[in-house]
Design an enzyme around this catalytic site. Sequence first.
Site, PDB file in Angstrom:
ATOM      1  N   ILE A 138       0.830  -1.239  -0.126  1.00  0.00           N
ATOM      2  CA  ILE A 138      -0.091  -0.094   0.033  1.00  0.00           C
ATOM      3  C   ILE A 138       0.957   1.218   0.087  1.00  0.00           C
ATOM      4  O   ILE A 138       1.973   1.310   0.623  1.00  0.00           O
ATOM      5  CB  ILE A 138      -0.815   0.085   1.197  1.00  0.00           C
ATOM      6  CG1 ILE A 138      -0.193  -0.390   2.517  1.00  0.00           C
ATOM      7  CG2 ILE A 138      -2.085  -1.231   1.067  1.00  0.00           C
ATOM      8  CD1 ILE A 138      -1.090   0.002   3.745  1.00  0.00           C
ATOM      9  N   ASP A 139       0.444   2.300  -0.647  1.00  0.00           N
ATOM     10  CA  ASP A 139       1.285   3.590  -0.619  1.00  0.00           C
ATOM     11  C   ASP A 139       1.721   4.208   0.756  1.00  0.00           C
ATOM     12  O   ASP A 139       1.260   3.564   1.842  1.00  0.00           O
ATOM     13  CB  ASP A 139       0.110   4.708  -1.140  1.00  0.00           C
ATOM     14  CG  ASP A 139      -0.382   4.296  -2.439  1.00  0.00           C
ATOM     15  OD1 ASP A 139       0.663   3.271  -3.397  1.00  0.00           O
ATOM     16  OD2 ASP A 139      -1.201   4.749  -2.944  1.00  0.00           O
ATOM     17  N   ARG A 140       2.707   4.915   0.708  1.00  0.00           N
ATOM     18  CA  ARG A 140       3.657   5.395   1.841  1.00  0.00           C
ATOM     19  C   ARG A 140       2.625   6.085   2.828  1.00  0.00           C
ATOM     20  O   ARG A 140       2.332   6.052   4.064  1.00  0.00           O
ATOM     21  CB  ARG A 140       4.491   6.320   1.319  1.00  0.00           C
ATOM     22  CG  ARG A 140       5.523   6.849   2.669  1.00  0.00           C
ATOM     23  CD  ARG A 140       6.447   8.004   2.005  1.00  0.00           C
ATOM     24  NE  ARG A 140       5.651   9.061   1.486  1.00  0.00           N
ATOM     25  CZ  ARG A 140       6.161  10.244   0.804  1.00  0.00           C
ATOM     26  NH1 ARG A 140       7.694  10.029   0.870  1.00  0.00           N
ATOM     27  NH2 ARG A 140       5.803  11.180   0.351  1.00  0.00           N
ATOM     28  N   THR A 142      -0.726   5.847   2.921  1.00  0.00           N
ATOM     29  CA  THR A 142      -2.023   5.210   3.101  1.00  0.00           C
ATOM     30  C   THR A 142      -1.693   4.373   4.416  1.00  0.00           C
ATOM     31  O   THR A 142      -0.698   3.642   4.481  1.00  0.00           O
ATOM     32  CB  THR A 142      -2.399   4.093   1.992  1.00  0.00           C
ATOM     33  OG1 THR A 142      -2.796   4.967   0.790  1.00  0.00           O
ATOM     34  CG2 THR A 142      -3.581   3.322   2.319  1.00  0.00           C
ATOM     35  N   ARG A 239      -7.548   6.148  -5.363  1.00  0.00           N
ATOM     36  CA  ARG A 239      -7.117   7.234  -5.860  1.00  0.00           C
ATOM     37  C   ARG A 239      -7.356   7.704  -7.061  1.00  0.00           C
ATOM     38  O   ARG A 239      -8.002   8.846  -7.455  1.00  0.00           O
ATOM     39  CB  ARG A 239      -5.569   7.539  -5.231  1.00  0.00           C
ATOM     40  CG  ARG A 239      -5.263   7.118  -3.908  1.00  0.00           C
ATOM     41  CD  ARG A 239      -3.774   7.116  -3.759  1.00  0.00           C
ATOM     42  NE  ARG A 239      -3.200   8.355  -4.022  1.00  0.00           N
ATOM     43  CZ  ARG A 239      -1.945   8.292  -4.026  1.00  0.00           C
ATOM     44  NH1 ARG A 239      -0.953   7.558  -3.790  1.00  0.00           N
ATOM     45  NH2 ARG A 239      -1.325   9.931  -4.216  1.00  0.00           N
TER      46      ARG A 239
END
Length: 303
Positions: A138-140, A142, A239
């Site tokens: 998962i994104d930094r 998130t 997103r």
Amino acid sequence: MEYFTYQIGLGEDDERLDKWISNALPDLSRSYIQKCIKDNDVLVNDKPQKAGYRLKIDDEIIFQIPEAVEPAIEAENIPLDILYEDDDLLIVNKPKGMVVHPAPGHYSGTLVNAVMYHCKDQLSGINGVMRPGIVHRIDRDTTGSLIVCKNDHSHNAIAAQLKEHTITRKYRAIVCGVLTQDNGTIRASIGRDPKDRKKMAVNEMNGKPAVTHYTVLQRFGKHTYIECQLETGRTHQIRVHMASIGYPILGDEVYGRKNSADSLNGQALHAMVIGFSHPTTDEYVEVTAPLPEYFERLLHTLL
């Protein structure tokens, strides 16, 4: 060693050498390409040239791409919020701002550094030394639940479920704007943004199929609190999808509105629920990551 060769045709001339390669090989950074040119890994008509060399028709480019040297990744005693753990895997509640796996500029302080310390030598090795145990990410900015695999058996089993879209993944998000429909489904392929290769975008020509289901949980004056369930798992899927229908994630300055929430330091997006068939017992396991404090505070201020 990987080689790239190409002969310049009509309409491709008069371009800077480094810029042309950057467009041809978008996964490589411009600075990396310039270093390769300086190190004579790039030849034009069998001769080294400078990065600013202007290409001519029939020029032959030969790019000998150096083999990547993976740095040693160190275990670090970083506290982990562990939601579930057994002999095969663990599920961690990733905090905001933590990068999942090492990459240029982030070789320490990552989730991998932390799980290497916690698990010692018990991590799957399928994704190599840079991503031990990592089967998805998962994104930094998130937060939320992430599976880490301790052995190759569990890694293969979870990877197969991800490929078959049988893993339950529910996210909580706050979007800009007030959604009128109580629920909906976004079906739009996602691929690289042709105008900015660092971003993803709805791309029906070259993208991969992506499906996001959303449900409205609460409406505010200018925002909506929603739950999103992923049917697929493309990069930046929620997103990109929410921005594509005009409701970008609050705080998302890549796909959303600039300065929409400066204090957030990234998007208001949380991977809340993850569910899967256990690699060994085949029993269904579902884990919930509680909303982080920043998210709870944000909901309170929007009331």
